[in-house]
Write an enzyme that holds these catalytic residues in place. Structure first.
Site, short mmCIF file in Angstrom:
data_model
loop_
_atom_site.label_atom_id
_atom_site.label_comp_id
_atom_site.label_asym_id
_atom_site.label_seq_id
_atom_site.Cartn_x
_atom_site.Cartn_y
_atom_site.Cartn_z
NE ARG A 64 69.56 31.59 72.95
CZ ARG A 64 69.45 30.28 73.20
NH1 ARG A 64 69.49 29.84 74.44
NH2 ARG A 64 69.30 29.43 72.21
CD GLU A 101 73.03 24.42 64.38
OE1 GLU A 101 72.55 25.32 65.10
OE2 GLU A 101 74.19 24.42 63.96
P1 AMP Z 1 66.69 26.67 64.04
O1 AMP Z 1 65.32 26.12 64.30
O2 AMP Z 1 67.64 25.61 63.55
O3 AMP Z 1 66.67 27.89 63.13
O4 AMP Z 1 67.27 27.10 65.45
C1 AMP Z 1 66.95 28.33 65.99
C2 AMP Z 1 66.71 28.25 67.46
O5 AMP Z 1 67.64 27.42 68.13
C3 AMP Z 1 66.83 29.61 68.08
O6 AMP Z 1 65.81 29.75 69.04
C4 AMP Z 1 68.21 29.63 68.68
O7 AMP Z 1 68.18 30.26 69.94
C5 AMP Z 1 68.61 28.16 68.81
N1 AMP Z 1 69.90 27.85 68.15
C6 AMP Z 1 70.09 27.02 67.11
N2 AMP Z 1 71.37 26.92 66.77
C7 AMP Z 1 72.04 27.73 67.62
C8 AMP Z 1 73.41 28.09 67.78
N3 AMP Z 1 74.38 27.59 66.98
N4 AMP Z 1 73.74 28.97 68.76
C9 AMP Z 1 72.77 29.49 69.56
N5 AMP Z 1 71.47 29.20 69.46
C10 AMP Z 1 71.10 28.32 68.51
#
Ligand code: AMP
Length: 177
Positions: A64, A101
């Site tokens: 995205r 996550e």
């Molecule tokens: P992080 O590495 O945990 O900061 O996760 C960020 C990446 O995972 C981004 O590329 C987001 O598109 C996706 N992402 C993680 N958690 C979510 C969420 N709750 N909703 C949408 N996209 C998420």
């Protein structure tokens, strides 16, 4: 500075409970993309923020982040660099592992994507734990690039993702939950 109604932007983000797995509330940005005026105002706003870092390239994160990053790069006539999930890039690449996550992953970037000393802006749709963008910063810095700023449409503040980014990288998010 372009004007945007941040409350309107926040309301356009759709919560999808228990996606992609139980306990995760997925922030769906497709309603932003589907509203031409809103999408344009988000790109204009991110473009203004990106310009402050005086970059020569925009780095977008799979997948995205490409939608927002590519549009900002076009607006500012900057180069655009994709950081992709492992195994997708055709040319010689460097990789960096991280925790998401919801699971583990690795991101990659072409070895010639960024020149030593080049200033870039990193763009993704959402900052959660900061694992992905932390790994992305790591890749950029491995090639000698300078991350002028890291820009996100959404930040999940309760996950403290900023802690996973180096303190010298300015972080900006448009809406916070
Ligand atoms: P992080 O590495 O945990 O900061 O996760 C960020 C990446 O995972 C981004 O590329 C987001 O598109 C996706 N992402 C993680 N958690 C979510 C969420 N709750 N909703 C949408 N996209 C998420």
């Amino acid at each position: 500075m372009s004007r945007i109604n941040l409350q309107q932007l926040k309301s356009a983000i759709r919560d999808i409970p228990d996606f992609p797995r139980p306990g995760i509330v997925f922030k769906d940005i497709t309603p932003i993309l589907g509203d031409g005026q809103l999408f344009q105002s988000v790109i204009d706003h991110l473009g203004d923020e990106a310009e402050k870092a005086n970059p020569s390239k925009v780095v977008g994160i799979d997948a995205r982040g490409f939608l927002f990053g590519a549009a900002v790069a076009y607006k500012l006539a900057l180069g655009c660099v994709p950081i992709r999930k492992k195994g997708k890039l055709p040319y010689k690449s460097i990789g960096s592992s991280y925790q998401l996550e919801y699971g583990d992953a690795e991101v990659e970037m072409h070895v010639d994507a960024i020149n030593p000393g080049e200033r870039v802006v990193l763009i993704d749709d959402l900052l959660a734990t900061g694992g992905t963008s932390g790994a992305a910063v790591n890749l950029i810095q491995k090639l000698g690039g300078i991350v002028g700023s890291a820009l996100f449409v959404i930040e999940l503040q309760f996950l403290h993702g900023r802690k996973n980014l180096p303190p010298d990288v300015p972080v900006y998010s448009m809406v916070k939950f």
